[in-house]
Motif scaffolding. Structure first.
Motif, short mmCIF file in Angstrom:
data_model
loop_
_atom_site.label_atom_id
_atom_site.label_comp_id
_atom_site.label_asym_id
_atom_site.label_seq_id
_atom_site.Cartn_x
_atom_site.Cartn_y
_atom_site.Cartn_z
N VAL A 224 5.63 -32.22 -35.15
CA VAL A 224 7.02 -32.69 -35.09
C VAL A 224 7.27 -33.36 -33.74
CG1 VAL A 224 9.44 -32.13 -35.46
CG2 VAL A 224 7.68 -30.79 -36.65
N VAL A 225 7.58 -32.59 -32.70
CA VAL A 225 7.67 -33.09 -31.33
C VAL A 225 6.97 -32.07 -30.44
CG1 VAL A 225 9.18 -33.77 -29.44
CG2 VAL A 225 9.87 -34.25 -31.78
N GLY B 106 9.80 -36.85 -22.51
CA GLY B 106 10.26 -35.91 -23.52
C GLY B 106 10.98 -34.72 -22.94
N PHE B 107 11.74 -34.07 -23.79
CA PHE B 107 12.47 -32.87 -23.46
C PHE B 107 12.29 -31.88 -24.60
CE2 PHE B 107 14.57 -36.52 -21.67
CZ PHE B 107 14.92 -36.14 -20.39
N SER C 147 14.95 -27.56 -30.27
CA SER C 147 15.39 -28.95 -30.30
C SER C 147 14.54 -29.72 -29.30
CB SER C 147 16.87 -29.07 -29.93
OG SER C 147 17.68 -28.37 -30.83
N ALA C 148 14.22 -30.95 -29.64
CA ALA C 148 13.37 -31.73 -28.74
C ALA C 148 13.64 -33.22 -28.93
CB ALA C 148 11.89 -31.43 -28.98
N HIS C 149 13.36 -33.97 -27.88
CA HIS C 149 13.53 -35.42 -27.87
C HIS C 149 12.27 -36.04 -27.28
CE1 HIS C 149 15.35 -39.38 -27.20
NE2 HIS C 149 14.79 -39.34 -26.01
N ILE D 129 11.92 -40.02 -31.13
CA ILE D 129 11.91 -38.98 -32.15
C ILE D 129 12.81 -37.85 -31.65
CG2 ILE D 129 10.53 -37.35 -33.48
CD1 ILE D 129 8.08 -39.04 -32.93
N ASP D 130 13.75 -37.47 -32.46
CA ASP D 130 14.59 -36.31 -32.16
C ASP D 130 14.41 -35.31 -33.28
OD1 ASP D 130 16.76 -36.83 -29.76
OD2 ASP D 130 16.04 -38.68 -30.69
#
Length: 733
Positions: free
Chosen positions: A380-381, A644-645, A630-632, A580-581
């Motif tokens: 996913v992320v 990224g976070f 949650s990730a970005h 991508i979120d």
């Protein structure tokens, strides 16, 4: 696993935090509710509570998706225009951290970990735990009387360019008495690398399946301790150890996985008799020092086996996980919908979001596994899984199927076939579908049969052929499309609901008399899937529940509940830069009663004074855990850089259960841990109600993300097919 790379940390970068999470506040409020329910309510034997949680999550996710579509102010930032922001409104976690311990080092090796219940070793009860300085380590959290024993080094090996080159070693039983074995697997890695799958065999029998975390430039390390006492039959004789961890080293992917594997042997109280024999069902390549995994659907996963004639109990165990086009099987679409967004998003993965691992004896269905939706550390992320990895990512759980009702046939002295299949659904384009053996590539599967024998070697197990009640599974599907003014498909919504019941029983006669042996399974899966914005946004709500039960010579019951919600948005700019979120919430509930083939986790607590008096009154265990993340991710392929976070929290509870009313249900182990951008900001752990450790770190001191070298393959990361989009999936279509 997903072929991607998330290369860390070249240079810190502060990016506009308004673009990190589109649904942060709603998600955190929802997560608070989940945490309160998980720890405030008494764990019970009824599992449907998670359904209500997932309904809430679905509503939140759909609102979040609309937010993405309608938010004209959303920033598509670049590395050049990223600017520092104030942290006062950075609502990334569910509450403000008010106290702090020592600041974690930004250059130290990162300790990644899986949250799991304690394991018994000779020095005491061991688990992964937090120290006062915020470091995560595997340590003794409750010393016990020294149980003695001895230790062997099984492997000390660096997996560099290791595709097709497994570690091969010789195991010889130690010179000490033992009836318990624990295994310690420690790994370090530094540089750039994919996540990898690893399989461990003794000869032809797979005994451990794990995966790796993705390394950083500064390096990562993890340790996982596992109770391996169910394999005493194997530990008691010389074996060839084959450990297969396929890795790649080149100018881009630079990291090797440096591994140390040890086994500790000791004697402790045991109430479960180990199997007298373990029969592998695998590719049987151990004699040529090669892995023995079947790859489906390309292989025929069948073995011909001759059973001893004095068997009184037999349990089939299966290990199975999807890879490549099947890694995110629970997010796949119906086969008739795979080309819905072909002009924009390419071909989607199909055969529905339903999978069934089938066990057949002589061509007849003997039992099934509806798999747990594993998400590996590159899935996913990648920012979702550092340092807290996904549920079961370091220890893929085996599923047991009691085949004792088949003993009158299996003990007849003849050879019999065991086969493993993986099935999906072929739909009719409307509301119906049928089970199909055709799925995507690939599934890695092996099996084994645990066998218990009568003491009298001349005894012959007899009886009648099993009575098999096997109604067809009930499959209900739906699908709908909406189109824009030009006739292009803009949204896809589909549901997949499946229910299966089976019952297999027979009268069996062994040395101990004649008994009715019965194996039953009742399973339900519901899946809601939706694509929005021409395939740019994907929402999946997948929920599996099941009850397995065997009665007769041995009683065993397992209830399980696997909810997963994922909301991912993949947007591409005209320049080729993309984001991508993702928001992922998932859970695992497992209730076990009776005699399990595998350790239930209760045994260590008989050595802890606060719980020792309770253990004898427990008839089962209840494991409940949930993750919310949650990730970005932002990438500029032309520049070869990305940033990224990520934020992930997990609550884990392990409880002893009493079905007879003799003692109260008791929470034995609890942990609540949270991490932001690779930093643990909260970690609380208790053992039998007493605090083991508590740590907090101020959110405002957490790093704001990292610029990294290299970009991931976005469609593969989120399970939507290979390659890039055919046309930019930009806001507004």
């Amino acid at each position: 696993m997903t072929k991607q790379n998330y290369i860390d940390e070249v240079q810190p970068v502060d990016c506009d935090r308004r673009s990190i999470f589109a649904f942060t506040r709603l998600d955190m409020e929802k997560h608070q509710l989940l945490i309160a329910e998980n720890h405030g309510e008494k764990p019970g034997r009824n599992l449907p509570s998670a359904i209500l949680k997932l309904i809430l999550i679905l509503l939140v996710g759909l609102c979040g998706s609309l937010f993405w579509i309608l938010d004209d102010c959303r920033l598509f930032y670049t590395l050049e225009d990223s600017k520092p922001q104030q942290t006062s409104n950075f609502n990334l976690i569910k509450y403000a951290v008010t106290t702090s311990s020592a600041a974690p080092s930004t250059t130290a090796v990162l300790e990644v970990f899986q949250v799991y219940q304690p394991v018994l070793t000779p020095p005491g009860v061991v688990d992964e735990t937090v120290s006062g300085d915020g470091s995560e380590n595997t340590a003794t959290i409750s010393p016990t009387a020294d149980l003695g024993g001895c230790q062997l080094l099984l492997m000390n090996h660096s997996f560099a360019y290791s595709y097709g080159e497994p570690f091969v070693g010789n195991y010889t039983p130690p010179n000490c008495k033992f009836n318990r074995v624990t295994m310690n697997f420690t790994v370090t890695s530094e540089g750039r690398q994919y996540d990898r799958l690893a399989l461990m065999y003794f000869n032809d029998t797979e005994v451990f399946r794990t995966s790796t975390a993705e390394p950083t430039v500064n390096g990562i390390e993890w340790t996982y301790v596992k109770d391996m006492s169910e394999y005493l039959y194997i530990w008691n004789s010389p074996q060839t150890l084959i450990f297969d961890l396929g890795n790649l080293i080149n100018d881009i992917y630079t990291a090797a996985y440096n591994t140390t594997l040890t086994a500790t042997f000791f004697t402790a109280e045991s109430t479960v008799a180990p199997a007298d024999l373990i029969i592998p069902v695998s590719a049987r390549n151990g004699d040529i020092n090669s892995p023995s995994v079947f790859t489906l659907p390309s292989d025929n996963a069948t073995n011909t086996v001759s059973f001893p004639r004095n068997v009184n109990r037999a349990v089939f165990s299966v290990l199975a996980c999807g890879q490549a086009t099947e890694e995110f099987w629970w997010g796949n679409v119906l086969q008739s919908d795979v080309e819905t967004f072909e002009p924009y998003d390419g071909t989607l993965y199909g055969y529905s979001p339903f999978r069934e691992v089938q066990i057949l004896i002589d061509g007849q269905l003997a039992g099934v596994q509806w798999p747990f939706p594993i998400i590996f550390t590159g899935g996913v992320v990648p920012g979702l899984w550092r340092p807290i990895v996904g549920l079961d990512a370091f220890d893929l759980r085996e599923h047991e199927i009691d085949i004792t009702p088949w003993l009158p046939i299996l003990c007849d002295g003849a050879e019999h076939t065991f086969e493993i299949r993986v099935a999906g659904i072929i739909d009719d384009g409307e509301t119906g579908g049928t089970i199909t053996e055709t799925v995507g590539s690939s599934w890695y599967v092996t099996g084994k049969v645990f066998v218990w024998l009568d003491e009298d070697e001349t005894s012959i197990t007899t009886g009648k052929a099993p009575t098999i009640l096997l109604p067809k599974p009930v499959i209900t599907l739906s699908q709908s499309l909406t189109q824009n003014a030009t006739g292009a498909n803009e949204t896809l919504t589909y549901t997949t609901n499946v229910k299966r019941d089976l019952s297999i029983s027979s009268m069996i006669t062994t040395q101990n008399g004649t008994r009715l042996a019965t194996w039953t399974q009742s399973l339900t899966v519901t899946n809601y899937g939706q694509y929005l914005q021409f395939g740019a946004i994907q929402v999946n709500l997948h929920h599996t529940t099941g009850t397995d039960q065997s009665t007769g010579p041995t009683y065993y019951k397992s209830q399980y509940n696997y909810p997963v919600f994922a909301n991912t948005t993949y947007l591409v700019q005209d320049s080729g830069n993309f984001t991508i979120d993702a928001n992922v919430t998932r859970g695992l509930e497992l209730y076990v009663q009776g005699t399990s083939t595998f350790p239930t986790g209760l045994q260590p607590f008989s050595y802890i004074p606060a719980s020792k008096s309770l253990i004898s009154g427990f008839s089962g265990s209840y494991l409940s855990t949930s993750q919310n993340g949650s990730a970005h991710y932002f990438a500029s392929p032309s520049a070869g850089t990305s940033s990224g976070f990520g934020s992930t929290s997990q609550v884990f509870s392990f409880t002893g259960l009493d079905a007879s009313g003799g003692v109260s249900d008791s929470e034995l182990y609890y942990r609540d841990v949270e991490a932001v951008n690779g930093t643990v900001i909260k970690d609380y752990e208790s053992l039998v109600g007493a605090e083991v450790g508590s740590y907090s770190f101020p959110l405002e001191n957490v790093g704001t993300g990292q610029m990294v070298v290299g970009t991931i393959s976005p469609k593969e990361a989120i399970g939507r097919g290979p390659g890039s989009t055919n046309q930019p999936l930009v806001q507004g279509g």
